[in-house]
Design a protein around this motif. Sequence first.
Motif, PDB file in Angstrom:
ATOM      1  N   LEU B  34       0.821  -1.207   0.000  1.00 25.64           N
ATOM      2  CA  LEU B  34       0.000   0.000   0.000  1.00 25.64           C
ATOM      3  C   LEU B  34       0.855   1.256   0.000  1.00 25.64           C
ATOM      4  N   ILE B  35       1.902   1.254   0.816  1.00 20.73           N
ATOM      5  CA  ILE B  35       2.772   2.434   0.863  1.00 20.73           C
ATOM      6  C   ILE B  35       3.360   2.680  -0.519  1.00 20.73           C
ATOM      7  N   ARG B  36       3.816   1.601  -1.170  1.00 23.57           N
ATOM      8  CA  ARG B  36       4.408   1.768  -2.494  1.00 23.57           C
ATOM      9  C   ARG B  36       3.368   2.319  -3.478  1.00 23.57           C
ATOM     10  N   GLN B  37       2.206   1.688  -3.494  1.00 21.62           N
ATOM     11  CA  GLN B  37       1.199   2.072  -4.479  1.00 21.62           C
ATOM     12  C   GLN B  37       0.644   3.482  -4.216  1.00 21.62           C
ATOM     13  N   ILE B  38       0.309   3.773  -2.961  1.00 18.43           N
ATOM     14  CA  ILE B  38      -0.314   5.075  -2.665  1.00 18.43           C
ATOM     15  C   ILE B  38       0.696   6.209  -2.843  1.00 18.43           C
ATOM     16  N   GLU B  75      -4.984  18.575  -9.126  1.00 17.68           N
ATOM     17  CA  GLU B  75      -3.927  17.547  -9.069  1.00 17.68           C
ATOM     18  C   GLU B  75      -3.127  17.706  -7.779  1.00 17.68           C
ATOM     19  N   ALA B  76      -2.843  18.949  -7.405  1.00 17.32           N
ATOM     20  CA  ALA B  76      -2.132  19.185  -6.145  1.00 17.32           C
ATOM     21  C   ALA B  76      -2.950  18.633  -4.986  1.00 17.32           C
ATOM     22  N   GLY B  77      -4.260  18.919  -5.011  1.00 19.85           N
ATOM     23  CA  GLY B  77      -5.139  18.411  -3.954  1.00 19.85           C
ATOM     24  C   GLY B  77      -5.141  16.897  -3.910  1.00 19.85           C
ATOM     25  N   HIS B  78      -5.201  16.266  -5.082  1.00 20.09           N
ATOM     26  CA  HIS B  78      -5.211  14.800  -5.131  1.00 20.09           C
ATOM     27  C   HIS B  78      -3.921  14.231  -4.548  1.00 20.09           C
ATOM     28  N   GLY B  79      -2.808  14.884  -4.867  1.00 15.65           N
ATOM     29  CA  GLY B  79      -1.536  14.458  -4.290  1.00 15.65           C
ATOM     30  C   GLY B  79      -1.600  14.522  -2.765  1.00 15.65           C
ATOM     31  N   LEU B  80      -2.194  15.600  -2.248  1.00 15.07           N
ATOM     32  CA  LEU B  80      -2.261  15.766  -0.793  1.00 15.07           C
ATOM     33  C   LEU B  80      -3.171  14.725  -0.146  1.00 15.07           C
ATOM     34  N   TYR B  81      -4.331  14.438  -0.760  1.00 14.92           N
ATOM     35  CA  TYR B  81      -5.201  13.398  -0.187  1.00 14.92           C
ATOM     36  C   TYR B  81      -4.413  12.089  -0.071  1.00 14.92           C
ATOM     37  N   LEU B  82      -3.664  11.805  -1.137  1.00 20.28           N
ATOM     38  CA  LEU B  82      -2.979  10.502  -1.196  1.00 20.28           C
ATOM     39  C   LEU B  82      -1.779  10.443  -0.242  1.00 20.28           C
ATOM     40  N   TYR B  83      -1.022  11.541  -0.142  1.00 19.93           N
ATOM     41  CA  TYR B  83       0.071  11.550   0.839  1.00 19.93           C
ATOM     42  C   TYR B  83      -0.494  11.297   2.239  1.00 19.93           C
ATOM     43  N   CYS B  84      -1.624  11.935   2.543  1.00 16.46           N
ATOM     44  CA  CYS B  84      -2.218  11.751   3.873  1.00 16.46           C
ATOM     45  C   CYS B  84      -2.653  10.300   4.071  1.00 16.46           C
ATOM     46  N   ALA B  85      -3.224   9.696   3.041  1.00 15.86           N
ATOM     47  CA  ALA B  85      -3.635   8.289   3.157  1.00 15.86           C
ATOM     48  C   ALA B  85      -2.405   7.417   3.409  1.00 15.86           C
ATOM     49  N   ALA B  86      -1.309   7.696   2.712  1.00 21.15           N
ATOM     50  CA  ALA B  86      -0.085   6.901   2.900  1.00 21.15           C
ATOM     51  C   ALA B  86       0.488   7.112   4.297  1.00 21.15           C
ATOM     52  N   GLU B  87       0.380   8.335   4.794  1.00 20.11           N
ATOM     53  CA  GLU B  87       0.940   8.617   6.125  1.00 20.11           C
ATOM     54  C   GLU B  87       0.262   7.808   7.225  1.00 20.11           C
ATOM     55  N   THR B  88      -1.004   7.420   7.010  1.00 25.21           N
ATOM     56  CA  THR B  88      -1.684   6.614   8.035  1.00 25.21           C
ATOM     57  C   THR B  88      -1.045   5.231   8.144  1.00 25.21           C
ATOM     58  N   LEU B  89      -0.171   4.886   7.202  1.00 24.60           N
ATOM     59  CA  LEU B  89       0.514   3.585   7.243  1.00 24.60           C
ATOM     60  C   LEU B  89       1.894   3.711   7.896  1.00 24.60           C
ATOM     61  N   ASN B  90       2.124   4.839   8.559  1.00 20.03           N
ATOM     62  CA  ASN B  90       3.382   5.063   9.294  1.00 20.03           C
ATOM     63  C   ASN B  90       4.585   5.329   8.404  1.00 20.03           C
ATOM     64  N   ILE B  91       4.391   6.127   7.383  1.00 25.70           N
ATOM     65  CA  ILE B  91       5.548   6.650   6.647  1.00 25.70           C
ATOM     66  C   ILE B  91       5.369   8.163   6.668  1.00 25.70           C
ATOM     67  N   MET B  96       8.587  10.356   2.090  1.00 29.15           N
ATOM     68  CA  MET B  96       8.042  10.154   0.739  1.00 29.15           C
ATOM     69  C   MET B  96       8.601  11.183  -0.243  1.00 29.15           C
ATOM     70  N   ILE B  97       8.691  12.433   0.211  1.00 33.76           N
ATOM     71  CA  ILE B  97       9.221  13.487  -0.670  1.00 33.76           C
ATOM     72  C   ILE B  97      10.686  13.188  -1.004  1.00 33.76           C
ATOM     73  N   GLU B  98      11.424  12.738   0.008  1.00 31.31           N
ATOM     74  CA  GLU B  98      12.832  12.390  -0.239  1.00 31.31           C
ATOM     75  C   GLU B  98      12.940  11.278  -1.275  1.00 31.31           C
ATOM     76  N   ALA B 105      11.679   6.625  -5.649  1.00 31.73           N
ATOM     77  CA  ALA B 105      10.267   6.291  -5.853  1.00 31.73           C
ATOM     78  C   ALA B 105       9.886   6.582  -7.299  1.00 31.73           C
ATOM     79  N   LYS B 106       8.972   5.794  -7.813  1.00 33.78           N
ATOM     80  CA  LYS B 106       8.505   6.008  -9.178  1.00 33.78           C
ATOM     81  C   LYS B 106       7.233   6.849  -9.177  1.00 33.78           C
ATOM     82  N   TYR B 107       6.940   7.413 -10.350  1.00 36.06           N
ATOM     83  CA  TYR B 107       5.639   8.030 -10.593  1.00 36.06           C
ATOM     84  C   TYR B 107       5.234   7.585 -11.989  1.00 36.06           C
ATOM     85  N   SER B 108       3.994   7.864 -12.360  1.00 31.12           N
ATOM     86  CA  SER B 108       3.499   7.372 -13.642  1.00 31.12           C
ATOM     87  C   SER B 108       4.366   7.889 -14.796  1.00 31.12           C
TER      88      SER B 108
END
Lengths: 96, 320
Positions: B34-38, B75-91, B96-98, B105-108
């Motif tokens: 999940l961390i990788r995908q999100i 798109e910026a907002g979507h990035g933020l929703y997703l970073y927050c979702a990933a953060e709930t997994l303890n990263i 992530m930015i690093e 890390a990859k992106y599309s």
Amino acid sequence: MDQKKEEPLWEVFIRSRQGLEHKHAGSLHAADAQMAIENARDVYTRRMEGVSIWVVESKYIHATNPDEAESFFEPANDKIYRHPTFYDLPDELKYM
Amino acid sequence: MGPQQLLEKFNARIEQDIRIEPKDWMPDDYRKTLIRQISQHAHSEIVGMLPEANWITRAPSLKRKAILLAKVQDEAGHGLYLYCAAETLNISRETMIEQLLSGQAKYSSIFNYPTISWADMGAIGWLVDGAAIMNQVPLCRASYGPYARGMVRICKEESFHQRQGYEILLTLCRGSKEQKAMAQDALNRWWWPSLMMFGPNDDQSPHTAQSMKWKIKRFSNDELRQKFVDICKQQADILGITIPDPDLKWNDERGHYDFGEINWGEFWNVVNGNGPCNKERLAAKIKAHEDGAWVREAALVFAAKQKKKNSDKEVKLETV
């Protein structure tokens, strides 16, 4: 940036319409409450989703422990008499 | 509860379509996947702003400029929703930015292609956002609660992105001969990279089977790609432009369009950092991060000062 200081995490609650309750919308990072509210407006209400915003620093939220949820909520399980359907009343009875 | 019992309980929940929430026990690999995908998904939203931001100052009208700005802001907002979702997994967000900025890390890969004409804004909305929607709608039912909830919000907003893109192309296709040629050229360049967005073929996709078992993914790469091809054909016909694939034809037996072989050599080349814009995109993100450092620093110092001011005030009030 060599300084490893992070902006704290905030939970965002939004009232979508006057008369409704604030509901959890998500979270975000911000340096203080004022900036958290402004960021919340930009992140969570771009399409008129809100008329009021609450933010609270995530560290101040206390929660039930999911591992103990079963026993914690158990007392409500066997009290079906708290529901109106528990009572068997005659069909002729109206307006009750 | 022992580890075996925890795993059984987790599996039973997945089986019954009960969402997993941040504090619930979950297998390490589920968390890692999940961390990788999100986070990849979040990075894609953030890097995805760049090819379109390229046209904000040169949009052909005030209306188009306002629309494009709103889209990039989404798109910026979507990035933020997703970073927050990933953060709930303890990263942490910083980690992530690093990982993004270090290239770890990859992106599309689609965002490593250049946007050389205004028609590309149309093609990105129609095809790139269209393919993203095809991928994302099933993710609204992903087994991890915060991810699924983020995706619901994203999908609601994404629909305008696709429609505005299609409308750009429609306008060009109904315009002059040159304008229609621009639309065709954009379709020629974006069609194949869009098909690549669904990822490798199923037999080459190592994570798919496990992700489907965990109900993170609901459909395989090839299933989604086929769905996308099937709906795009008619949409291209309405525009009156041609999908650049001589093998594209209706297969009555399958009830689907057959289509040509994807150039997987090109796909892996871009994934591995050698696409037309990989270096430019990463350099732009690093520059933005470095140029913004003083803003983040100032915000924290300002917050600390305000806090001190307020607590001094309280002390004074108490002593009065």
